[in-house]
Design an enzyme around this catalytic site. Structure first.
Site, PDB file in Angstrom:
ATOM      1  CE1 TYR A 116      -3.802  -1.959  -0.006  1.00 18.55           C
ATOM      2  CE2 TYR A 116      -2.940  -3.468   1.620  1.00 18.55           C
ATOM      3  CZ  TYR A 116      -3.801  -3.419   0.635  1.00 18.55           C
ATOM      4  OH  TYR A 116      -4.785  -4.246   0.576  1.00 18.55           O
ATOM      5  CG  PHE A 393     -11.637  -0.160  10.725  1.00 20.81           C
ATOM      6  CD1 PHE A 393     -11.528  -0.728   8.699  1.00 20.81           C
ATOM      7  CD2 PHE A 393     -11.051   0.530  10.566  1.00 20.81           C
ATOM      8  CE1 PHE A 393     -10.809  -0.667   8.412  1.00 20.81           C
ATOM      9  CE2 PHE A 393      -9.746   0.687  10.536  1.00 20.81           C
ATOM     10  CZ  PHE A 393      -9.365   0.041   9.517  1.00 20.81           C
TER      11      PHE A 393
END
Length: 393
Positions: A116, A393
């Site tokens: 990323y 999450f």
């Protein structure tokens, strides 16, 4: 590439599970009420989903404040379509979409840490994994406990534990609180009704009728694994760790996702015996540099001109004049000479206080154009508590 329709929801979940070599064991319908189809991404090949991603709006604590953040998850590419640009296409689309939604930050947990950075994500928080043997877990000083440790029924964890979690992380950047529906899903997990070894247990530290801390743990053989331990007071913290260390039939205690500035290593009589491994936790992307910089507060008042490099988000490319203090900040575009030059990825790692600008400079990642600017930036971006992201999450 497009968002999925309601009829494609199960197929999308199955494709994600397949990409990670998993079976779709859980009923995906449990996830549907909290899944925003409009924020989904699916890549199709001849009608089949071969790649997907998703995000949802959350709140993340930043120094002195909190900020709307896109919680990026469910990123997957089928093994049949790897190395064909599917991931790159999805990530570029998603970052533009997040910017259009007005969310200045994006956060994710990386299954592979090499992926990323090329999309502007930097390490936003660190976490530690611990292992200690029973014979070496004594405290250096005696800790007296006036309260008691009690078990909490899984069905009751939604009553007081979320508030304990919130209060125990006040002032710490990088925290994303579990939403109540995640607490409810956890309390109703099927494993709580299953028999046999390896169950999940919750204990709370209660003093004067008030819950000041809790721990969530499971056992595997003679090892006790602490999944969460949150404490509002020093007394609760010491008592809960002592409980986890002294459960019968346990010879090793492990813990994951601990903050790098956790006090426990300093509480031990023989801290060398605590085996500590540090690794990346949450990865952070500054989708809107100006909005992110002006929202957080700063340890020391000062000004900087940052020359930010961002090949993906053209609106972030350029110089930003920052005036920050403990009460807030002003950030605007500037034509002034830069004090520091750095990429948006490295600014993300320094944003919450995970790493200093001086360290980044020594790694060859930040150029100092004005003498003394590195030290000034270090003092401004310093934090009392190190960033920590204890929950997903």
């Amino acid at each position: 590439m497009r968002a999925i329709t309601p009829d494609e929801f199960v197929q999308w979940n199955r494709a994600e599970a397949r990409a990670y070599g998993n079976r779709l064991d859980n009923d995906p319908e449990v996830l549907r009420p909290h899944f925003d189809l409009d924020r989904s991404i699916a890549v199709f090949d001849e009608g089949n989903i071969v790649g997907g991603a998703h995000s949802h709006r959350i709140e993340m604590s930043v120094p002195g404040s909190s900020l709307a953040t896109a919680g990026v998850a469910n990123i997957a590419v089928q093994p049949t379509h790897r190395r064909q640009g599917v991931l790159t296409r999805m990530m570029h689309h998603q970052i533009r979409d997040i910017h259009e939604r007005g969310e200045p930050l994006a956060a994710l947990f990386a299954s592979e840490s090499a992926i990323y950075g090329r999309f502007g994500y930097g390490i936003g928080s660190l976490r530690e994994q611990w292992t200690i043997e029973r014979q070496h877990n004594a405290y250096a000083r005696r800790h007296e406990s006036h309260g008691k440790v009690v078990f909490v029924d899984p069905e009751d964890i939604t009553k007081e534990l979320p508030e304990v979690s919130r209060r125990s992380t006040v002032g710490r950047p990088g925290v994303i609180q579990k939403t109540i529906h995640l607490w409810e899903r956890e309390s109703q997990a099927p494993e709580h009704r299953q028999g046999g070894r390896g169950g999940l247990f919750y204990v709370a530290y209660v003093d004067g009728g008030t819950v000041d801390g809790y721990a969530k743990y499971r056992t595997s053989g003679t090892t006790l694994v602490v999944n969460e331990l949150m404490a509002i007071t020093e007394e609760a913290n010491a008592a809960l760790w002592r409980f986890c260390f002294e459960v019968d039939l346990v010879t090793i205690t492990e813990a994951d996702r601990r903050p790098v500035d956790d006090p426990l290593p300093w509480m031990l009589a023989d801290p060398r015996r605590l085996h500590r491994t540090t690794r990346d936790g949450m990865w952070l992307r500054l989708v809107d540099v100006a909005a992110a910089l002006k929202t957080r507060h700063y340890m020391e008042s000062g000004g900087l001109v940052l020359d930010v490099r961002d090949d993906l988000c053209t609106w972030n490319e350029g110089r930003f004049e920052l005036e920050g203090s403990s009460k807030g900040a002003i950030c605007r575009s500037s034509n002034s000479s830069p004090d520091l030059v750095l990429s948006v990825r490295d600014l993300a790692s320094a944003y919450l206080g995970t790493v200093s600008f001086t360290t980044l400079s020594r790694a060859g990642l930040v150029d100092e154009c004005t003498p003394g600017a590195l030290q000034r930036a270090d003092r401004m971006f310093a934090v009392q508590h190190q960033p920590w992201t204890p929950y997903g999450f």
